[in-house]
Design a protein around this motif. Structure first.
Motif, PDB file in Angstrom:
ATOM      1  N   GLY A  91      25.357  22.039  66.137  1.00 10.81           N
ATOM      2  CA  GLY A  91      25.475  20.671  65.649  1.00 10.81           C
ATOM      3  C   GLY A  91      26.886  20.288  65.288  1.00 10.81           C
ATOM      4  O   GLY A  91      27.120  19.217  64.727  1.00 10.81           O
ATOM      5  N   HIS A  92      27.775  21.144  65.624  1.00  8.20           N
ATOM      6  CA  HIS A  92      29.159  20.828  65.322  1.00  8.20           C
ATOM      7  C   HIS A  92      29.680  19.835  66.337  1.00  8.20           C
ATOM      8  O   HIS A  92      29.512  20.010  67.523  1.00  8.20           O
ATOM      9  CB  HIS A  92      30.006  22.110  65.352  1.00  8.20           C
ATOM     10  CG  HIS A  92      31.463  21.827  65.201  1.00  8.20           C
ATOM     11  ND1 HIS A  92      32.005  21.341  64.058  1.00  8.20           N
ATOM     12  CD2 HIS A  92      32.489  21.949  66.074  1.00  8.20           C
ATOM     13  CE1 HIS A  92      33.323  21.189  64.258  1.00  8.20           C
ATOM     14  NE2 HIS A  92      33.605  21.566  65.488  1.00  8.20           N
ATOM     15  N   ILE A  93      30.344  18.833  65.851  1.00  8.17           N
ATOM     16  CA  ILE A  93      30.914  17.837  66.731  1.00  8.17           C
ATOM     17  C   ILE A  93      32.409  18.123  66.793  1.00  8.17           C
ATOM     18  O   ILE A  93      33.080  18.244  65.767  1.00  8.17           O
ATOM     19  CB  ILE A  93      30.682  16.421  66.184  1.00  8.17           C
ATOM     20  CG1 ILE A  93      29.202  16.208  65.967  1.00  8.17           C
ATOM     21  CG2 ILE A  93      31.321  15.377  67.070  1.00  8.17           C
ATOM     22  CD1 ILE A  93      28.886  14.919  65.294  1.00  8.17           C
ATOM     23  N   GLU A  94      32.892  18.207  67.997  1.00 12.33           N
ATOM     24  CA  GLU A  94      34.308  18.490  68.156  1.00 12.33           C
ATOM     25  C   GLU A  94      35.129  17.248  67.890  1.00 12.33           C
ATOM     26  O   GLU A  94      34.790  16.176  68.345  1.00 12.33           O
ATOM     27  CB  GLU A  94      34.577  18.991  69.569  1.00 12.33           C
ATOM     28  CG  GLU A  94      34.057  20.373  69.750  1.00 12.33           C
ATOM     29  CD  GLU A  94      34.813  21.104  70.811  1.00 12.33           C
ATOM     30  OE1 GLU A  94      35.961  20.751  71.119  1.00 12.33           O
ATOM     31  OE2 GLU A  94      34.245  22.050  71.277  1.00 12.33           O
ATOM     32  N   GLN A  95      36.184  17.471  67.180  1.00  9.67           N
ATOM     33  CA  GLN A  95      37.078  16.361  66.861  1.00  9.67           C
ATOM     34  C   GLN A  95      38.297  16.431  67.741  1.00  9.67           C
ATOM     35  O   GLN A  95      38.768  17.497  68.067  1.00  9.67           O
ATOM     36  CB  GLN A  95      37.517  16.441  65.400  1.00  9.67           C
ATOM     37  CG  GLN A  95      36.370  16.334  64.428  1.00  9.67           C
ATOM     38  CD  GLN A  95      36.841  16.525  62.994  1.00  9.67           C
ATOM     39  OE1 GLN A  95      37.969  16.900  62.773  1.00  9.67           O
ATOM     40  NE2 GLN A  95      35.973  16.309  62.056  1.00  9.67           N
TER      41      GLN A  95
ATOM     42  N   ASP B 224      41.657  29.654  59.814  1.00  8.68           N
ATOM     43  CA  ASP B 224      41.378  29.639  61.257  1.00  8.68           C
ATOM     44  C   ASP B 224      40.024  30.255  61.552  1.00  8.68           C
ATOM     45  O   ASP B 224      39.256  29.739  62.393  1.00  8.68           O
ATOM     46  CB  ASP B 224      42.478  30.408  62.011  1.00  8.68           C
ATOM     47  CG  ASP B 224      43.812  29.677  62.021  1.00  8.68           C
ATOM     48  OD1 ASP B 224      43.825  28.464  61.690  1.00  8.68           O
ATOM     49  OD2 ASP B 224      44.844  30.317  62.338  1.00  8.68           O
ATOM     50  N   GLN B 225      39.705  31.340  60.834  1.00  9.93           N
ATOM     51  CA  GLN B 225      38.401  31.990  61.057  1.00  9.93           C
ATOM     52  C   GLN B 225      37.269  31.079  60.605  1.00  9.93           C
ATOM     53  O   GLN B 225      36.234  30.969  61.272  1.00  9.93           O
ATOM     54  CB  GLN B 225      38.345  33.322  60.311  1.00  9.93           C
ATOM     55  CG  GLN B 225      39.193  34.395  60.939  1.00  9.93           C
ATOM     56  CD  GLN B 225      39.194  35.683  60.125  1.00  9.93           C
ATOM     57  OE1 GLN B 225      38.610  35.744  59.044  1.00  9.93           O
ATOM     58  NE2 GLN B 225      39.861  36.705  60.663  1.00  9.93           N
ATOM     59  N   VAL B 226      37.467  30.411  59.429  1.00 10.22           N
ATOM     60  CA  VAL B 226      36.433  29.485  58.932  1.00 10.22           C
ATOM     61  C   VAL B 226      36.269  28.347  59.921  1.00 10.22           C
ATOM     62  O   VAL B 226      35.147  27.927  60.252  1.00 10.22           O
ATOM     63  CB  VAL B 226      36.802  28.970  57.526  1.00 10.22           C
ATOM     64  CG1 VAL B 226      35.934  27.794  57.120  1.00 10.22           C
ATOM     65  CG2 VAL B 226      36.658  30.093  56.513  1.00 10.22           C
ATOM     66  N   THR B 227      37.369  27.848  60.447  1.00 11.20           N
ATOM     67  CA  THR B 227      37.302  26.757  61.424  1.00 11.20           C
ATOM     68  C   THR B 227      36.596  27.226  62.678  1.00 11.20           C
ATOM     69  O   THR B 227      35.746  26.515  63.228  1.00 11.20           O
ATOM     70  CB  THR B 227      38.727  26.274  61.776  1.00 11.20           C
ATOM     71  OG1 THR B 227      39.371  25.858  60.583  1.00 11.20           O
ATOM     72  CG2 THR B 227      38.697  25.125  62.746  1.00 11.20           C
ATOM     73  N   ALA B 228      36.891  28.444  63.117  1.00  9.74           N
ATOM     74  CA  ALA B 228      36.250  28.983  64.319  1.00  9.74           C
ATOM     75  C   ALA B 228      34.754  29.159  64.083  1.00  9.74           C
ATOM     76  O   ALA B 228      33.923  28.845  64.965  1.00  9.74           O
ATOM     77  CB  ALA B 228      36.894  30.309  64.702  1.00  9.74           C
ATOM     78  N   VAL B 229      34.401  29.650  62.887  1.00 11.26           N
ATOM     79  CA  VAL B 229      32.976  29.821  62.572  1.00 11.26           C
ATOM     80  C   VAL B 229      32.285  28.464  62.517  1.00 11.26           C
ATOM     81  O   VAL B 229      31.181  28.286  63.030  1.00 11.26           O
ATOM     82  CB  VAL B 229      32.805  30.587  61.244  1.00 11.26           C
ATOM     83  CG1 VAL B 229      31.372  30.531  60.731  1.00 11.26           C
ATOM     84  CG2 VAL B 229      33.245  32.028  61.405  1.00 11.26           C
ATOM     85  N   LEU B 230      32.948  27.491  61.906  1.00 14.16           N
ATOM     86  CA  LEU B 230      32.362  26.148  61.803  1.00 14.16           C
ATOM     87  C   LEU B 230      32.207  25.517  63.182  1.00 14.16           C
ATOM     88  O   LEU B 230      31.246  24.785  63.432  1.00 14.16           O
ATOM     89  CB  LEU B 230      33.225  25.258  60.911  1.00 14.16           C
ATOM     90  CG  LEU B 230      33.182  25.550  59.414  1.00 14.16           C
ATOM     91  CD1 LEU B 230      34.155  24.631  58.665  1.00 14.16           C
ATOM     92  CD2 LEU B 230      31.791  25.397  58.863  1.00 14.16           C
ATOM     93  N   GLN B 231      33.091  25.823  64.066  1.00 17.75           N
ATOM     94  CA  GLN B 231      33.020  25.252  65.408  1.00 17.75           C
ATOM     95  C   GLN B 231      31.880  25.876  66.191  1.00 17.75           C
ATOM     96  O   GLN B 231      31.319  25.241  67.076  1.00 17.75           O
ATOM     97  CB  GLN B 231      34.338  25.474  66.155  1.00 17.75           C
ATOM     98  CG  GLN B 231      35.419  24.572  65.668  1.00 17.75           C
ATOM     99  CD  GLN B 231      36.729  24.817  66.403  1.00 17.75           C
ATOM    100  OE1 GLN B 231      36.840  25.760  67.180  1.00 17.75           O
ATOM    101  NE2 GLN B 231      37.709  23.971  66.135  1.00 17.75           N
ATOM    102  N   ARG B 232      31.509  27.072  65.880  1.00 16.97           N
ATOM    103  CA  ARG B 232      30.428  27.737  66.610  1.00 16.97           C
ATOM    104  C   ARG B 232      29.068  27.403  66.044  1.00 16.97           C
ATOM    105  O   ARG B 232      28.043  27.756  66.627  1.00 16.97           O
ATOM    106  CB  ARG B 232      30.625  29.237  66.571  1.00 16.97           C
ATOM    107  CG  ARG B 232      31.710  29.656  67.537  1.00 16.97           C
ATOM    108  CD  ARG B 232      31.849  31.119  67.585  1.00 16.97           C
ATOM    109  NE  ARG B 232      32.814  31.473  66.531  1.00 16.97           N
ATOM    110  CZ  ARG B 232      33.010  32.642  66.031  1.00 16.97           C
ATOM    111  NH1 ARG B 232      32.325  33.653  66.446  1.00 16.97           N
ATOM    112  NH2 ARG B 232      33.892  32.851  65.096  1.00 16.97           N
ATOM    113  N   LEU B 233      29.017  26.757  64.944  1.00 17.97           N
ATOM    114  CA  LEU B 233      27.743  26.389  64.340  1.00 17.97           C
ATOM    115  C   LEU B 233      27.064  25.322  65.235  1.00 17.97           C
ATOM    116  O   LEU B 233      27.744  24.474  65.794  1.00 17.97           O
ATOM    117  CB  LEU B 233      27.931  25.860  62.937  1.00 17.97           C
ATOM    118  CG  LEU B 233      28.288  26.864  61.856  1.00 17.97           C
ATOM    119  CD1 LEU B 233      28.548  26.140  60.541  1.00 17.97           C
ATOM    120  CD2 LEU B 233      27.192  27.868  61.675  1.00 17.97           C
TER     121      LEU B 233
END
Length: 135
Positions: free
Chosen positions: A130-134, A119-128
């Motif tokens: 250029g992240h496109i929300e799925q 969940d933390q990795v996903t949260a970090v990846l979402q805050r990067l």
């Protein structure tokens, strides 16, 4: 006096007959005694044989009882050894159950930690950027 002699002769004849009868009875009784002595000897032999058989059976019985006692003692020793082994296996099984429960508890904790990390990795990846929300 002739009459007294006749009477004495009759008495002597009767006495002689009685003596002959007694002799005959004595012979019959001696014969009977010999027969009874033979029967007694035969019965004594049978008694001796039966006593010998009884003594032999008593000896065999004592040996069998000793064998039974030895077998019983051995069975008790085996039973005690098996009981000790059972207790050891029960203790080992309980230890293994305790270890399994502890491992399952650690496994559950690790899954929770892994999920939190995901969940933390996903949260970090979402805050990067250029992240496109799925969706």
């Amino acid at each position: 006096m002739l009459q007294d002699l006749n009477h004495l002769a009759d008495r002597l004849s009767a006495l002689a007959a009685y003596a002959t009868q007694l002799k005959s009875e004595r012979s019959a009784l001696l014969s009977r005694i010999k027969t009874l002595e033979g029967e007694c000897a035969s019965l004594r032999e049978q008694l001796d044989k039966q006593q010998a058989d009884y003594a032999s059976m008593a000896e065999i019985s004592v040996r069998h009882q000793a064998d039974v006692d030895a077998a019983r003692k051995q069975a008790e020793q085996v039973q005690e050894a098996l009981f000790v082994e059972l207790v050891q296996h029960q203790d080992e099984a309980q230890k293994l159950r305790d270890q399994l429960e502890l491992s399952l508890g650690h496994n559950h904790e690790l899954r929770q930690v892994a999920e939190q990390a995901r969940d933390q990795v996903t949260a970090v990846l979402q805050r990067l950027p250029g992240h496109i929300e799925q969706e």
